[in-house]
Design a protein around this motif. Structure first.
Motif, PDB file in Angstrom:
ATOM      1  N   LEU A  29      44.702  51.739  45.626  1.00 13.63           N
ATOM      2  CA  LEU A  29      45.872  51.775  44.732  1.00 13.63           C
ATOM      3  C   LEU A  29      45.470  51.857  43.257  1.00 13.63           C
ATOM      4  CD1 LEU A  29      48.263  49.202  46.446  1.00 13.63           C
ATOM      5  CD2 LEU A  29      48.451  51.698  46.411  1.00 13.63           C
ATOM      6  N   ALA A  30      44.293  51.383  42.935  1.00 10.52           N
ATOM      7  CA  ALA A  30      43.828  51.430  41.544  1.00 10.52           C
ATOM      8  C   ALA A  30      43.732  52.862  41.043  1.00 10.52           C
ATOM      9  CB  ALA A  30      42.474  50.735  41.409  1.00 10.52           C
ATOM     10  N   GLU A  31      43.426  53.763  41.949  1.00  7.10           N
ATOM     11  CA  GLU A  31      43.291  55.168  41.567  1.00  7.10           C
ATOM     12  C   GLU A  31      44.608  55.766  41.094  1.00  7.10           C
ATOM     13  OE1 GLU A  31      41.522  56.938  45.024  1.00  7.10           O
ATOM     14  OE2 GLU A  31      39.793  55.596  44.914  1.00  7.10           O
ATOM     15  N   LEU A  32      45.739  55.173  41.486  1.00  2.00           N
ATOM     16  CA  LEU A  32      47.052  55.662  41.047  1.00  2.00           C
ATOM     17  C   LEU A  32      47.237  55.530  39.537  1.00  2.00           C
ATOM     18  CD1 LEU A  32      49.335  54.222  43.881  1.00  2.00           C
ATOM     19  CD2 LEU A  32      48.538  56.581  43.598  1.00  2.00           C
ATOM     20  N   VAL A  33      46.519  54.581  38.936  1.00  2.00           N
ATOM     21  CA  VAL A  33      46.598  54.402  37.481  1.00  2.00           C
ATOM     22  C   VAL A  33      45.305  54.855  36.798  1.00  2.00           C
ATOM     23  CG1 VAL A  33      48.358  52.589  37.529  1.00  2.00           C
ATOM     24  CG2 VAL A  33      45.939  51.967  37.695  1.00  2.00           C
ATOM     25  N   GLY A  34      44.472  55.595  37.510  1.00  2.00           N
ATOM     26  CA  GLY A  34      43.265  56.170  36.928  1.00  2.00           C
ATOM     27  C   GLY A  34      42.127  55.193  36.724  1.00  2.00           C
ATOM     28  N   LEU A  35      42.095  54.105  37.498  1.00  2.00           N
ATOM     29  CA  LEU A  35      41.034  53.108  37.367  1.00  2.00           C
ATOM     30  C   LEU A  35      40.289  52.959  38.678  1.00  2.00           C
ATOM     31  CD1 LEU A  35      43.055  50.301  35.518  1.00  2.00           C
ATOM     32  CD2 LEU A  35      41.434  51.904  34.488  1.00  2.00           C
ATOM     33  N   THR A  36      39.078  52.451  38.598  1.00  2.00           N
ATOM     34  CA  THR A  36      38.384  52.039  39.808  1.00  2.00           C
ATOM     35  C   THR A  36      38.948  50.674  40.205  1.00  2.00           C
ATOM     36  OG1 THR A  36      36.634  50.831  38.668  1.00  2.00           O
ATOM     37  CG2 THR A  36      36.267  53.211  39.039  1.00  2.00           C
ATOM     38  N   PRO A  37      38.811  50.284  41.461  1.00  2.00           N
ATOM     39  CA  PRO A  37      39.312  48.956  41.860  1.00  2.00           C
ATOM     40  C   PRO A  37      38.749  47.804  41.021  1.00  2.00           C
ATOM     41  CG  PRO A  37      38.927  50.280  43.799  1.00  2.00           C
ATOM     42  CD  PRO A  37      38.385  51.067  42.622  1.00  2.00           C
ATOM     43  N   PRO A  38      37.439  47.745  40.738  1.00  2.00           N
ATOM     44  CA  PRO A  38      36.958  46.649  39.888  1.00  2.00           C
ATOM     45  C   PRO A  38      37.529  46.684  38.462  1.00  2.00           C
ATOM     46  CG  PRO A  38      35.136  47.589  41.125  1.00  2.00           C
ATOM     47  CD  PRO A  38      36.317  48.514  41.307  1.00  2.00           C
ATOM     48  N   GLN A  39      37.792  47.881  37.930  1.00  2.00           N
ATOM     49  CA  GLN A  39      38.418  47.970  36.605  1.00  2.00           C
ATOM     50  C   GLN A  39      39.841  47.443  36.641  1.00  2.00           C
ATOM     51  OE1 GLN A  39      37.936  52.194  36.013  1.00  2.00           O
ATOM     52  NE2 GLN A  39      36.272  51.897  34.525  1.00  2.00           N
ATOM     53  N   ALA A  40      40.592  47.820  37.659  1.00  2.00           N
ATOM     54  CA  ALA A  40      41.969  47.338  37.779  1.00  2.00           C
ATOM     55  C   ALA A  40      41.986  45.819  37.958  1.00  2.00           C
ATOM     56  CB  ALA A  40      42.669  48.025  38.948  1.00  2.00           C
ATOM     57  N   ALA A  41      41.063  45.305  38.760  1.00  2.00           N
ATOM     58  CA  ALA A  41      40.976  43.857  38.949  1.00  2.00           C
ATOM     59  C   ALA A  41      40.640  43.165  37.630  1.00  2.00           C
ATOM     60  CB  ALA A  41      39.925  43.533  40.011  1.00  2.00           C
ATOM     61  N   ALA A  42      39.756  43.769  36.845  1.00  2.00           N
ATOM     62  CA  ALA A  42      39.399  43.197  35.543  1.00  2.00           C
ATOM     63  C   ALA A  42      40.616  43.138  34.626  1.00  2.00           C
ATOM     64  CB  ALA A  42      38.286  44.027  34.898  1.00  2.00           C
ATOM     65  N   PHE A  43      41.407  44.190  34.614  1.00  2.00           N
ATOM     66  CA  PHE A  43      42.618  44.215  33.798  1.00  2.00           C
ATOM     67  C   PHE A  43      43.565  43.091  34.221  1.00  2.00           C
ATOM     68  CE2 PHE A  43      47.015  45.664  33.242  1.00  2.00           C
ATOM     69  CZ  PHE A  43      47.042  45.808  31.854  1.00  2.00           C
ATOM     70  N   LEU A  44      43.738  42.911  35.522  1.00  2.00           N
ATOM     71  CA  LEU A  44      44.622  41.851  36.009  1.00  2.00           C
ATOM     72  C   LEU A  44      44.066  40.467  35.678  1.00  2.00           C
ATOM     73  CD1 LEU A  44      45.637  43.446  39.421  1.00  2.00           C
ATOM     74  CD2 LEU A  44      47.086  43.167  37.378  1.00  2.00           C
ATOM     75  N   LEU A  45      42.748  40.304  35.705  1.00  2.00           N
ATOM     76  CA  LEU A  45      42.153  39.023  35.302  1.00  2.00           C
ATOM     77  C   LEU A  45      42.429  38.728  33.837  1.00  2.00           C
ATOM     78  CD1 LEU A  45      38.688  38.693  37.069  1.00  2.00           C
ATOM     79  CD2 LEU A  45      40.790  37.448  37.506  1.00  2.00           C
ATOM     80  N   VAL A  46      42.363  39.762  33.007  1.00  2.00           N
ATOM     81  CA  VAL A  46      42.689  39.568  31.588  1.00  2.00           C
ATOM     82  C   VAL A  46      44.126  39.056  31.459  1.00  2.00           C
ATOM     83  CG1 VAL A  46      43.080  40.749  29.388  1.00  2.00           C
ATOM     84  CG2 VAL A  46      41.003  41.220  30.701  1.00  2.00           C
ATOM     85  N   LEU A  47      45.052  39.654  32.205  1.00  2.00           N
ATOM     86  CA  LEU A  47      46.442  39.189  32.175  1.00  2.00           C
ATOM     87  C   LEU A  47      46.547  37.727  32.609  1.00  2.00           C
ATOM     88  CD1 LEU A  47      48.457  42.206  33.641  1.00  2.00           C
ATOM     89  CD2 LEU A  47      48.389  41.413  31.268  1.00  2.00           C
ATOM     90  N   LEU A  48      45.823  37.353  33.653  1.00  2.00           N
ATOM     91  CA  LEU A  48      45.859  35.964  34.116  1.00  2.00           C
ATOM     92  C   LEU A  48      45.333  35.005  33.062  1.00  2.00           C
ATOM     93  CD1 LEU A  48      44.729  36.308  37.843  1.00  2.00           C
ATOM     94  CD2 LEU A  48      46.990  35.633  36.993  1.00  2.00           C
ATOM     95  N   VAL A  49      44.255  35.378  32.387  1.00  2.00           N
ATOM     96  CA  VAL A  49      43.684  34.503  31.360  1.00  2.00           C
ATOM     97  C   VAL A  49      44.627  34.391  30.158  1.00  2.00           C
ATOM     98  CG1 VAL A  49      41.763  34.198  29.750  1.00  2.00           C
ATOM     99  CG2 VAL A  49      41.307  34.866  32.111  1.00  2.00           C
ATOM    100  N   VAL A  50      45.241  35.492  29.764  1.00  2.00           N
ATOM    101  CA  VAL A  50      46.200  35.449  28.644  1.00  2.00           C
ATOM    102  C   VAL A  50      47.388  34.555  29.016  1.00  2.00           C
ATOM    103  CG1 VAL A  50      47.869  36.841  27.347  1.00  2.00           C
ATOM    104  CG2 VAL A  50      45.514  37.645  27.621  1.00  2.00           C
ATOM    105  N   LEU A  51      47.910  34.708  30.217  1.00  2.00           N
ATOM    106  CA  LEU A  51      49.018  33.861  30.662  1.00  2.00           C
ATOM    107  C   LEU A  51      48.588  32.396  30.751  1.00  2.00           C
ATOM    108  CD1 LEU A  51      50.543  36.216  33.367  1.00  2.00           C
ATOM    109  CD2 LEU A  51      51.645  35.505  31.225  1.00  2.00           C
ATOM    110  N   ALA A  52      47.358  32.150  31.190  1.00  2.00           N
ATOM    111  CA  ALA A  52      46.850  30.779  31.262  1.00  2.00           C
ATOM    112  C   ALA A  52      46.799  30.141  29.879  1.00  2.00           C
ATOM    113  CB  ALA A  52      45.459  30.761  31.906  1.00  2.00           C
ATOM    114  N   HIS A  53      46.352  30.904  28.896  1.00  2.00           N
ATOM    115  CA  HIS A  53      46.323  30.376  27.523  1.00  2.00           C
ATOM    116  C   HIS A  53      47.728  30.044  27.050  1.00  2.00           C
ATOM    117  CE1 HIS A  53      42.207  30.610  25.936  1.00  2.00           C
ATOM    118  NE2 HIS A  53      42.028  31.515  26.886  1.00  2.00           N
TER     119      HIS A  53
END
Length: 163
Positions: A122-146
């Motif tokens: 599914l990551a390819e649907l937004v032009g990312l590799t799966p680890p890149q998409a996961a990294a983006f989502l981790l950034v969102l989680l950390v921002v929300l955690a802050h």
């Protein structure tokens, strides 16, 4: 920055934030005396611990995606479950901030991480590799955690009799 470095930085940063949170909690024993506050304190802890663990596991063997996929799905399940339980506790906040009123978004992000772990293509649907998409989502989680941590530390609760 390559993804291995990214995940190393996120892991180190989040584990540091877990340690700093322990120091904050140590100075506020009253937070642990109230069951609802103790749950929220634990929610802050988990909000930094899970991204730290996911980032750490993502570095074990980048050539073997099954490791990060299993870890991300498991951690996301724990994170979504914890988040959904904390939504009820947030009702005791007299004036919840924007992020706490919409804490369900955290569960949605965890859900997206889990889906990505199960169906990485599914990551390819937004032009990312799966680890890149996961990294983006981790950034969102950390921002929300802050944001959730800030709101937790600055919001007041309704009196116990009103809860």
């Amino acid at each position: 920055m390559d993804l291995s470095t990214f995940y190393a930085v996120v892991a180190g940063t989040c584990f540091t934030l877990v340690g700093l949170w322990w120091n904050v909690v140590e100075r506020r024993p009253d937070w642990l005396a109230d069951p609802d506050l103790r749950r929220l304190v634990g929610g802050v802890y988990v909000s930094f611990l899970l991204p730290a663990l996911m980032s750490l596991f993502a570095q074990i063997d980048p050539s073997e995606p099954l490791i990060w996929r299993i870890t991300f799905v498991a951690a996301s399940g724990i994170g979504a479950y914890s988040t959904l339980r904390l939504i009820r506790v947030d009702r005791h906040v007299s004036t919840p901030g924007l992020v706490r009123r919409h804490r369900w978004l955290v569960a949605v992000v965890y859900g997206l991480v889990a889906v990505l772990g199960v169906v990485p293509e599914l990551a390819e649907l937004v032009g990312l590799t799966p680890p890149q998409a996961a990294a983006f989502l981790l950034v969102l989680l950390v921002v929300l955690a802050h944001a959730l941590t800030w709101e937790f530390m600055t919001q007041t609760r309704k009196p116990s009799s009103a809860a």
